[in-house]
Design a protein around this motif. Structure first.
Motif, PDB file in Angstrom:
ATOM      1  N   THR A 137       2.312  25.123  12.988  1.00  0.00           N
ATOM      2  CA  THR A 137       0.852  25.090  13.094  1.00  0.00           C
ATOM      3  C   THR A 137       0.306  23.661  13.216  1.00  0.00           C
ATOM      4  O   THR A 137      -0.852  23.496  13.551  1.00  0.00           O
ATOM      5  N   LEU A 138       1.122  22.679  12.974  1.00  0.00           N
ATOM      6  CA  LEU A 138       0.704  21.276  13.071  1.00  0.00           C
ATOM      7  C   LEU A 138       1.021  20.701  14.455  1.00  0.00           C
ATOM      8  O   LEU A 138       1.636  19.644  14.583  1.00  0.00           O
ATOM      9  N   LEU A 139       0.598  21.386  15.500  1.00  0.00           N
ATOM     10  CA  LEU A 139       0.919  21.001  16.870  1.00  0.00           C
ATOM     11  C   LEU A 139       0.539  19.565  17.210  1.00  0.00           C
ATOM     12  O   LEU A 139       1.322  18.862  17.857  1.00  0.00           O
ATOM     13  N   PRO A 140      -0.629  19.053  16.804  1.00  0.00           N
ATOM     14  CA  PRO A 140      -0.961  17.660  17.175  1.00  0.00           C
ATOM     15  C   PRO A 140       0.032  16.616  16.649  1.00  0.00           C
ATOM     16  O   PRO A 140       0.127  15.524  17.190  1.00  0.00           O
ATOM     17  N   VAL A 141       0.792  16.947  15.630  1.00  0.00           N
ATOM     18  CA  VAL A 141       1.757  16.001  15.067  1.00  0.00           C
ATOM     19  C   VAL A 141       2.901  15.735  16.047  1.00  0.00           C
ATOM     20  O   VAL A 141       3.363  14.609  16.184  1.00  0.00           O
TER      21      VAL A 141
END
Length: 55
Positions: free
Chosen positions: A10-14
């Motif tokens: 869920t932390l795609l921008p990382v």
């Protein structure tokens, strides 16, 4: 053990970057593939912990 991969996905921008590349493959793709393998290992460990007597 089952929640760790879910949180990471869920932390795609990382991990939504191209660099660093590994063998010409952008980071975004090889990072997801690596976590697919890690997730499978974590799920097996989770099942073994939940059902210790069954195989």
């Amino acid at each position: 053990m089952f929640v760790i991969p879910w949180i990471l996905y869920t932390l795609l921008p990382v991990y939504n970057t191209i660099q660093p590349e590994l063998g010409g493959v952008p980071f975004f793709y090889w990072f997801q593939t690596l976590w697919l393998l890690i997730s499978a290992i974590l799920f097996v460990i989770g099942v073994l912990l939940l059902y210790p007597g069954k195989r």
